[in-house]
Design an enzyme around this catalytic site. Structure first.
Site, mmCIF file in Angstrom:
data_model
loop_
_atom_site.group_PDB
_atom_site.id
_atom_site.type_symbol
_atom_site.label_atom_id
_atom_site.label_comp_id
_atom_site.label_asym_id
_atom_site.label_seq_id
_atom_site.Cartn_x
_atom_site.Cartn_y
_atom_site.Cartn_z
ATOM 1 N N HIS A 237 0.846 -1.215 0.000
ATOM 2 C CA HIS A 237 0.000 0.000 0.000
ATOM 3 C C HIS A 237 0.878 1.262 0.000
ATOM 4 O O HIS A 237 0.660 2.203 -0.771
ATOM 5 C CB HIS A 237 -0.897 -0.018 1.248
ATOM 6 N N GLU A 241 1.308 3.782 -3.368
ATOM 7 C CA GLU A 241 0.905 5.188 -3.228
ATOM 8 C C GLU A 241 2.046 6.126 -3.631
ATOM 9 O O GLU A 241 1.878 7.060 -4.427
ATOM 10 C CB GLU A 241 0.511 5.430 -1.762
ATOM 11 N N LYS A 244 2.786 6.108 -7.375
ATOM 12 C CA LYS A 244 1.793 6.875 -8.156
ATOM 13 C C LYS A 244 2.161 8.363 -8.125
ATOM 14 O O LYS A 244 2.189 9.020 -9.166
ATOM 15 C CB LYS A 244 0.378 6.675 -7.586
ATOM 16 N N ASN A 245 2.497 8.855 -6.924
ATOM 17 C CA ASN A 245 2.878 10.278 -6.817
ATOM 18 C C ASN A 245 4.098 10.582 -7.677
ATOM 19 O O ASN A 245 4.118 11.550 -8.440
ATOM 20 C CB ASN A 245 3.209 10.632 -5.366
#
Ligand SMILES: O=S(=O)(c1ccc(O)cc1O)N1Cc2ccccc2C1
Length: 393
Positions: A237, A241, A244-245
């Site tokens: 997770h 995350e 993606k950023n």
């Protein structure tokens, strides 16, 4: 004897919220998954889960009354009350095969009932902010509460998964896993999985994506793969995350520079030392100025109403990597849950490094949990938010 008045929910909350949570170490969780049994787990959880649920219900009571009136907040409060009441029915029940089986089913129902708590509370916050402007002290109380509430929820869901996967019918994802925990979690594999999935999303939207450059050092034992006892889904997770950023930043920054050189890679360093396992993700996505950097760990910060159409003109479909959503603050909670951390260090105009610190030693990785005590209560009532410094320029 007079029958005790039907235990009102408020009594239940006060009864269980009096106790601090009992945090477990990763060592204890792994040992128990190997040697423990369903009855011992039942005897521990039938008290520990109500303590953690009741503590957060009591703390929720300190939030601004107007917020507690929001329908979605009432819904979440209702779920917690129902689950607390269900667990309480096992308080005096002896640990028999049947009561333990029923208990396991109740845990599965609780996990399902609470599956949309984060979205529902976010909805409640939007209802609240649509109704009236949120005062500074209310905002800081809400941020304080949500970090504690979501961390507590992460811990409750871990305990439930451990019980249902070790002692219920649910089988672990991999045969070597001990419930939801992998005693030998191969960090590199999870990093690659998360990168490939984020890259797939990125390519689907931007038609391009930066490559991965992975460097690793096992400073403890050069020949060994880098592994720790950890929760694979938590690490996944966090990485997904952050990737993606970094991918969004890398692509959008390159587009803004109008030159079409190949995208700079996202560089990942993984180093396992005696105490820390550190993962650094470096991107050249143009970074973020310090004036904005303090906001990226805020809940709701970027869920401010997005432009009318989620479809960005130049690209197809909704922005899958849109905004930060809750991704960063929740990822930081996952990292902090077992005494690790997540830090973002940015160079405005160049790029950003994300540092994930994890405990490399099992008995140093203990659950980090909120305690609903006087100090917490003081925070809600004392309006500590009032800044005792002049406003930043
Ligand atoms: O703020 S950031 O530096 C940034 C923040 C966190 C992270 O993990 C990686 C990052 O790169 N960054 C996110 C983003 C998104 C779209 C366009 C530009 C940028 C810049």
């Amino acid at each position: 004897f007079l029958r005790l008045p039907q235990q009102s929910l408020a009594h239940l909350i006060d009864h269980y919220a009096k106790y601090p949570p009992t945090g477990l170490t990763m060592k204890r969780i792994v040992e128990f998954a190997r040697e423990g049994d369903a009855k011992q787990s039942y005897l521990f959880l039938r008290n520990e889960l109500p303590v953690r649920l009741a503590s957060m219900m009591k703390e929720m009571g300190h939030l601004p009354p107007r917020l507690l009136e929001m329908p979605s907040v009432k819904t979440v409060n209702g779920w917690y009350g129902t689950s607390l009441t269900e667990l309480h029915t096992f308080k005096e029940l002896p640990a028999t095969g049947d009561s333990v089986k029923k208990f396991t089913e109740v845990l599965q129902n609780i996990r399902k009932r609470h599956s949309t708590v984060i979205e529902t509370l976010a909805q409640g916050y939007m209802e609240f902010s649509d109704q009236a402007a949120i005062k500074e002290y209310e905002e800081s109380q809400i941020q304080y509460f949500l970090n504690r509430f979501y961390l507590s929820r992460i811990s409750i869901r871990l305990l439930i998964y451990q019980h249902t996967m070790c002692f219920g019918e649910e089988v672990p994802i991999h045969p070597t896993h001990l419930g939801f925990v992998d005693p030998n979690c191969l960090v590199e594999e999870i990093i690659k999985d998360a990168f490939e999935n984020a890259q797939f999303l990125c390519e689907g939207y931007y038609l391009t994506a930066p490559p991965l450059e992975l460097r690793k050092i096992n400073a403890v034992n050069a020949e060994e793969p880098i592994a720790i006892a950890y929760v694979p889904s938590h690490l996944y997770h966090i990485m997904f995350e952050l990737f993606k950023n970094s991918m969004r930043a890398t692509v959008e920054h390159a587009e803004s520079k109008k030159i079409s050189t190949p995208l700079p890679p996202v560089v990942v360093d993984v180093v396992k030392a005696k105490e820390d396992l550190t993962i650094r993700i470096s991107d050249r996505g143009g970074g973020i100025p310090r004036s904005k950097a303090d906001k990226i760990f805020r809940y709701m910060y970027s869920t401010a109403p997005r432009p009318v159409s989620l479809v960005d003109s130049q690209h197809s479909g909704p922005t899958p990597l849109a905004g930060f959503g809750y991704g960063l603050p929740i990822s930081r909670l996952y990292a902090r849950y077992f005494n690790g951390d997540l830090e973002i260090h940015s160079i405005d105009g160049y790029g950003t490094d994300a540092y994930i610190y994890l405990q490399a030693v099992e008995d140093q990785a203990s659950e980090w949990l909120p305690i609903c005590n006087r100090a917490a209560y003081e925070y809600y009532v004392s309006r500590k938010y009032q800044s005792d410094w002049t406003k930043k320029k």
